[in-house]
Write an enzyme that holds these catalytic residues in place. Structure first.
Site, mmCIF file in Angstrom:
data_model
loop_
_atom_site.group_PDB
_atom_site.id
_atom_site.type_symbol
_atom_site.label_atom_id
_atom_site.label_comp_id
_atom_site.label_asym_id
_atom_site.label_seq_id
_atom_site.Cartn_x
_atom_site.Cartn_y
_atom_site.Cartn_z
ATOM 1 N N LYS A 119 -12.596 2.723 19.624
ATOM 2 C CA LYS A 119 -12.840 3.117 18.236
ATOM 3 C C LYS A 119 -14.304 3.511 18.090
ATOM 4 C CE LYS A 119 -12.213 1.376 13.501
ATOM 5 N NZ LYS A 119 -11.798 0.193 12.695
ATOM 6 N N SER A 194 -8.154 1.807 9.943
ATOM 7 C CA SER A 194 -9.131 2.840 10.237
ATOM 8 C C SER A 194 -9.202 3.223 11.721
ATOM 9 C CB SER A 194 -10.516 2.396 9.755
ATOM 10 O OG SER A 194 -10.921 1.188 10.386
ATOM 11 N N SER A 218 -6.976 -2.803 10.144
ATOM 12 C CA SER A 218 -7.321 -1.541 10.791
ATOM 13 C C SER A 218 -6.829 -1.403 12.219
ATOM 14 C CB SER A 218 -8.842 -1.326 10.750
ATOM 15 O OG SER A 218 -9.256 -1.050 9.438
#
Length: 543
Positions: A119, A194, A218
């Site tokens: 990420k 996310s 997320s």
């Protein structure tokens, strides 16, 4: 090079008037206090000028000291061909943030042969980080996050950073300033956020594992939308060192993969206290867990005889849970009984308070982080990033996605109008944790839908704030509470259901499996058993 001055000299400055080069002015103390509606008296003004000037000198001294961050092994693990991907290299819209290659330990390890994306909040030395935003230019870390160091040491090859949502303030996948991330199962639909790009890459088989972050869902929301297995471990099991923080009290890092076994392997490789992150002080020693071995040496044929599974009444009965999702997850729950488990309904009424408790915590603590006021942690601070993103400018705030603006506005309001509320949410969060721990004294795991709906259509970042935020509203009703309590929670795909706006579009349904604190092994065992016996892609057509 830098120079130091004996600390005693700094103390002596308190007895002296400021020199001409010191920028602090006599009126500065009162101007600072005016923001709070306070002031110092005229007879105190000279002394507070002297004291403020002295602290400025201390700040200058510290600013000139060399920072202290872990030094990555760039000789053993060189970064190859770091670049923003071309249009030809991009997939699912804008799933990649940066592409590069870092070859893992050639001697192998737990993750030998595995490919990984990270990420785009996880520091990789020499790789610009975008944070899904254009509020500030990309910044380039000088260190590697602990999870990066450990993944490489375990033999994994890291192929790039994957797109995250704008400052990680969305569970949708259209808010990143770099562009939309498409759901691998249907263009035009959310891949979740996310950790949006990473889930899409894993679901499509382009990487084996993504390491993501989870402050409210997320990891689990994109796993649910994309048909992946995603684990938010117990708070502190995986070091958050070198990962951009949203809210230290809710920060979790963990893997997304296509199987529980790969999730287990990754957890074995990256978990344990690293001597830096104080969130991990109670975690096992690095290398001491054996989650994957337990799955691989299971002698029961994957059966769950004697395992007690509770399905959470409040997790299913929330008004926002789509009937098709509810049915798909309930069908999956009943299959545990076929494997020998005891399956019973459980109730935790306080579960309904989870979203409100999380919201207050996240808004207050999150706004402090955004404004550079977070403190109280012993760990690695990414000072280069803070220098880039602070102070806020009118232009930067204008470009921010509405959810980021909302965090700042909400946080400033709550701290001014409800000064005791943050502390109260921490206290009540502990009560929520204790209520669940009471359940886990009877049941091995508790299950529920991960998200109340399947992946929705994308919204538009150009809409006014309420419309821009609407596609994300309510998605974390079952996930955010476990960031508050710190319990391990994993989403596995268990079926399909029709998109709300198109009955012919079938999208993945996720089931969340939650365990007691530090009971990852139970969560993984139950998820692995379901996965080994049932094919989620063939589990019905729910409309």
């Amino acid at each position: 090079m830098y120079t130091t001055e004996p600390p005693s000299n700094l103390g002596l400055r308190l007895l002296k008037r400021p020199n001409r080069d010191n920028p602090v002015k006599k009126e500065d103390a009162n101007q600072l206090l005016q923001r709070l509606g306070l002031s110092v008296s005229p007879e105190e003004e000279d002394d507070f000028h002297t004291l403020l000037a002295a602290v400025h000198d201390c700040a200058e001294t510290v600013s000139n000291l060399q920072d202290y961050q872990p030094v990555p092994d760039l000789e053993q693990y060189p970064r190859q061909n770091v670049r923003r991907p071309s249009s030809e290299e991009q997939v699912f819209g804008q799933a990649w943030a940066h592409k590069f290659l870092i070859k893992g330990n050639p001697d192998g390890g737990l993750l030998a042969g595995k490919t990984i994306s990270l990420k785009d909040t996880i520091a990789v030395a020499g790789v610009p980080q975008l944070l899904g935003s254009d509020i500030i230019p990309s910044w380039t870390p000088v260190t590697d996050a602990t999870v990066v160091t450990r993944a490489l040491a375990a033999g994994a090859d890291i192929h790039g950073t994957s797109t995250c949502e704008n400052y990680c303030h969305s569970t949708s996948s259209y808010t990143s300033a770099q562009g939309i991330v498409e759901n691998p199962f249907a263009e035009g639909y959310s891949s979740g956020g996310s950790t949006s790009g990473g889930a899409a890459l894993v679901a499509a088989g382009l990487v084996d594992i993504t390491i993501g972050g989870d402050q409210g869902g997320s990891i689990r929301v994109p796993s649910s939308f994309c048909g992946c297995v995603g684990m938010k471990p117990t708070y502190g099991l995986v070091p958050y060192t070198g990962i951009a923080s949203g809210d230290a009290i809710n920060d979790h890092a963990g893997p997304i993969a296509r199987s529980t076994l790969d999730v287990a392997l990754c957890l074995d490789a990256i978990s344990g206290y690293d001597g830096i992150d104080d969130r991990c002080l109670g975690s096992p020693q690095p290398g001491s867990t054996a989650y994957a071995t337990a799955l691989q040496t299971e002698e029961t044929g994957g059966r769950l005889d004697g395992v007690r599974v509770g399905y959470l009444k409040e997790g299913f009965e929330h008004a926002t849970v789509d009937p098709a999702v509810k049915q798909a997850v309930m069908d999956a729950v009943q299959k545990f009984a076929e494997l020998g488990a005891v399956v019973e309904e459980v109730s935790v009424p306080d579960h309904y308070h989870g979203p409100a408790i999380w919201t207050i915590q996240q808004r207050i603590s999150g706004s402090m982080t955004l404004l550079g006021q977070a403190h109280g942690r012993r760990g690695l601070h990414l000072t280069e990033m803070e220098r880039e993103r602070l102070p806020w400018t009118p232009e930067g705030f204008r470009r921010a996605f509405p959810s980021t603006k909302n965090v700042i506005i909400n946080g400033l309001y709550l701290t001014s109008q409800f000064p005791d509320l943050y502390g109260k949410t921490v206290n009540i969060g502990r009560r929520l944790r204790d209520r669940y721990e009471e359940v886990f004294r009877v049941y091995d795991v508790v299950v529920m839908p991960t998200t109340p709906i399947v992946a929705p259509r994308h919204g538009s970042p150009r809409d006014l704030p309420v419309e821009a935020l609407r596609p994300s509203m309510g998605l974390t009703i079952n996930t955010a509470i476990f960031d508050v309590t710190g319990h391990p929670a994993m989403s596995i795909p268990v079926g399909r259901a029709a998109a709300k706006d198109h009955g012919e579009v079938q999208l993945p349904v996720g089931m969340q499996i939650v365990g007691g604190l530090w009971q990852e092994a139970k969560v993984l065992r139950v998820g692995h058993a379901w996965e080994q016996h049932f094919d989620w892609k063939s589990q019905g057509d729910k409309r």
